[in-house]
Motif scaffolding. Structure first.
Motif, PDB file in Angstrom:
ATOM      1  N   UNK A 183       0.920  -0.890   0.400  1.00  0.00           N
ATOM      2  CA  UNK A 183      -0.107   0.491   0.560  1.00  0.00           C
ATOM      3  C   UNK A 183       0.883   1.123   0.118  1.00  0.00           C
ATOM      4  N   UNK A 184       0.200   2.490  -0.342  1.00  0.00           N
ATOM      5  CA  UNK A 184       0.980   3.849  -0.192  1.00  0.00           C
ATOM      6  C   UNK A 184       1.086   4.424   1.014  1.00  0.00           C
ATOM      7  N   UNK A 185       2.719   4.699   1.199  1.00  0.00           N
ATOM      8  CA  UNK A 185       3.921   4.090   2.305  1.00  0.00           C
ATOM      9  C   UNK A 185       3.169   5.515   3.105  1.00  0.00           C
ATOM     10  N   UNK A 186       3.106   5.105   4.998  1.00  0.00           N
ATOM     11  CA  UNK A 186       2.146   5.963   5.263  1.00  0.00           C
ATOM     12  C   UNK A 186       3.262   7.185   5.863  1.00  0.00           C
ATOM     13  N   UNK A 187       2.203   8.427   6.242  1.00  0.00           N
ATOM     14  CA  UNK A 187       2.451   9.539   6.883  1.00  0.00           C
ATOM     15  C   UNK A 187       2.801   8.915   7.784  1.00  0.00           C
ATOM     16  N   UNK A 216      11.441  -1.835   0.500  1.00  0.00           N
ATOM     17  CA  UNK A 216       9.836  -1.092  -0.699  1.00  0.00           C
ATOM     18  C   UNK A 216       9.281   0.070  -0.119  1.00  0.00           C
ATOM     19  N   UNK A 217       9.818   0.288   1.310  1.00  0.00           N
ATOM     20  CA  UNK A 217       9.430   1.500   2.550  1.00  0.00           C
ATOM     21  C   UNK A 217       7.718   1.137   2.964  1.00  0.00           C
ATOM     22  N   UNK A 218       8.145   0.384   3.205  1.00  0.00           N
ATOM     23  CA  UNK A 218       7.072  -0.210   4.730  1.00  0.00           C
ATOM     24  C   UNK A 218       6.729  -0.016   5.774  1.00  0.00           C
ATOM     25  N   UNK A 219       8.621   0.296   5.793  1.00  0.00           N
ATOM     26  CA  UNK A 219       9.151   0.708   7.253  1.00  0.00           C
ATOM     27  C   UNK A 219      10.453   1.703   6.881  1.00  0.00           C
ATOM     28  N   UNK A 241      15.856  12.437   5.854  1.00  0.00           N
ATOM     29  CA  UNK A 241      15.609  14.055   5.191  1.00  0.00           C
ATOM     30  C   UNK A 241      13.971  14.513   5.680  1.00  0.00           C
ATOM     31  N   UNK A 242      13.067  13.468   6.148  1.00  0.00           N
ATOM     32  CA  UNK A 242      11.305  13.712   5.682  1.00  0.00           C
ATOM     33  C   UNK A 242      10.634  14.477   7.176  1.00  0.00           C
ATOM     34  N   UNK A 243      11.973  12.976   8.378  1.00  0.00           N
ATOM     35  CA  UNK A 243      12.082  12.892   9.718  1.00  0.00           C
ATOM     36  C   UNK A 243      13.345  13.274  10.675  1.00  0.00           C
ATOM     37  N   UNK A 244      13.598  14.352  10.155  1.00  0.00           N
ATOM     38  CA  UNK A 244      15.175  14.154  11.312  1.00  0.00           C
ATOM     39  C   UNK A 244      14.475  14.009  12.567  1.00  0.00           C
ATOM     40  N   UNK A 291       7.736  13.595  18.906  1.00  0.00           N
ATOM     41  CA  UNK A 291       5.567  13.868  20.632  1.00  0.00           C
ATOM     42  C   UNK A 291       5.189  13.581  19.116  1.00  0.00           C
ATOM     43  N   UNK A 292       5.178  12.838  18.355  1.00  0.00           N
ATOM     44  CA  UNK A 292       4.233  11.716  16.979  1.00  0.00           C
ATOM     45  C   UNK A 292       3.841  10.638  17.369  1.00  0.00           C
ATOM     46  N   UNK A 293       3.272   9.715  17.255  1.00  0.00           N
ATOM     47  CA  UNK A 293       2.461   8.749  17.413  1.00  0.00           C
ATOM     48  C   UNK A 293       3.591   7.586  16.336  1.00  0.00           C
ATOM     49  N   UNK A 294       4.232   6.766  16.355  1.00  0.00           N
ATOM     50  CA  UNK A 294       4.816   5.693  15.423  1.00  0.00           C
ATOM     51  C   UNK A 294       4.852   4.233  15.147  1.00  0.00           C
ATOM     52  N   UNK A 295       4.262   3.716  14.066  1.00  0.00           N
ATOM     53  CA  UNK A 295       4.220   2.754  13.970  1.00  0.00           C
ATOM     54  C   UNK A 295       4.229   1.436  14.247  1.00  0.00           C
ATOM     55  N   UNK A 296       4.127   0.716  14.651  1.00  0.00           N
ATOM     56  CA  UNK A 296       4.753  -0.763  14.776  1.00  0.00           C
ATOM     57  C   UNK A 296       4.565  -1.466  14.086  1.00  0.00           C
ATOM     58  N   UNK A 297       5.674  -2.312  12.950  1.00  0.00           N
ATOM     59  CA  UNK A 297       5.123  -2.881  12.403  1.00  0.00           C
ATOM     60  C   UNK A 297       6.252  -5.005  12.595  1.00  0.00           C
ATOM     61  N   UNK A 298       5.875  -5.307  13.634  1.00  0.00           N
ATOM     62  CA  UNK A 298       6.264  -6.041  13.939  1.00  0.00           C
ATOM     63  C   UNK A 298       6.448  -7.283  13.951  1.00  0.00           C
TER      64      UNK A 298
END
Length: 297
Positions: A25-29, A78-81, A249-252, A57-64
């Motif tokens: 799926x498209x990469x999550x923001x 692939x950018x899924x993580x 670059x997107x999330x320093x 201060x942002x919520x991080x998704x976990x793909x464990x």
């Protein structure tokens, strides 16, 4: 190096990997952190995720619970993580497909440099510990037979059954090379199983030696003995975060978080966290929060 560090079969792996790339799926923001499918990896994934959340201060998704190094790599590519924690020896041999360095060139700094030079993602500073493969036997057997090194076990191995994870049987730094380096021969083919079952099989006498990970909690808890790798077969397996360059670059804040974790986790500390989750059945999020609080993170 876990881990550790399993894959079920080439066809299944390729099928899943095709799904990761072709049907992704498209990469999550949101930032997404991955982890392999054993306790230490989930602990480290949670540590990385919590630290990033603290900084940004942002919520991080976990793909464990991704099934092994290869699937984590495919998810990263692939950018899924956006990142996960890997071990340098695993990255060099299992992912980058590089031959084991000569015996005199297997120091931690050389392996880390080679991985950093060859990898297409950012290899962050080591977390502070190594998780190498460990050949583990029952403590009673080690004492009774006077076993301290892998070389000591050569004389009894032909009567012993070996238990391994799926990856260890296939990896270039795994079983075949180990047998060749030491002249090891076991009774029959090794029993392959999920990493979480290895120590249960050893304790119950189903196998007599297992290829575990040096930081596994059950080793100390169950009184097992790790045989010294006296021929220095295994390369270093320093734990390092692998992060996509475009994610940095997107999330320093990811870089700030990984910098703060550098050198903060000792082998004893990760072993204690592993045991808290595995042996004491505590919530991994709670265990990691307690660790971070104690470290001032």
């Amino acid at each position: 190096m876990s881990a550790r560090h399993g894959t079920v079969g080439l066809v299944l792996v390729l099928a899943v990997c095709m799904g990761l790339t072709a049907c992704a799926p498209p990469r999550s923001s949101r930032i997404t952190i991955g982890a392999k499918n054993f306790t230490e990896q989930v602990v480290l994934g949670e540590l990385l995720a919590q630290q990033i959340e603290s900084v940004t201060g942002e919520k991080v998704d976990r793909r464990f619970y991704l099934a092994g190094s290869y699937l984590c790599q495919q998810a990263l590519v692939s950018g899924r993580i956006d990142g996960y924690v890997e071990y340098t020896g695993t990255a060099l041999t299992a992912i980058l497909k590089q031959p084991l360095p000569p015996m005199g060139q297997r120091d931690a700094a050389t392996v880390l440099r080679r991985v950093s030079d060859l990898y297409g993602v950012k290899v962050e500073a080591p977390l502070g510990f190594e998780n190498t493969f460990a050949m583990v036997v029952r403590g009673d057997d080690a004492r009774r037979l006077g076993l301290k090194t892998i070389s000591d076990a050569v004389k009894v191995a032909p009567q012993w059954r070996l238990g391994v994870g799926y990856e260890f049987q296939e990896r270039p730094d795994g079983l075949r090379g180990l047998e060749a380096a030491y002249g090891l021969k076991f009774a029959g083919d090794p029993r392959t199983m999920d990493l979480g079952l290895l120590y249960r099989a050893l304790a119950s006498g189903q196998v007599d030696m297992v290829a575990g990970n040096s930081t596994d909690g059950p080793i100390r808890a169950l009184g097992f003995t790790v045989l010294q790798d006296d021929r220095h077969y295994f390369p270093p397996y320093q734990a390092v975060a692998l992060i996509r360059e475009d994610s940095l670059k997107k999330h320093p804040g990811i870089q700030v978080a990984t910098d703060r974790l550098a050198g903060k986790v000792s082998a004893d500390e990760i072993r204690a966290m592993n045991d808290a989750v595995d042996g004491q059945h505590r919530d991994v999020g709670e265990v990691v929060r307690e660790f971070r609080k104690g470290k001032g993170l």
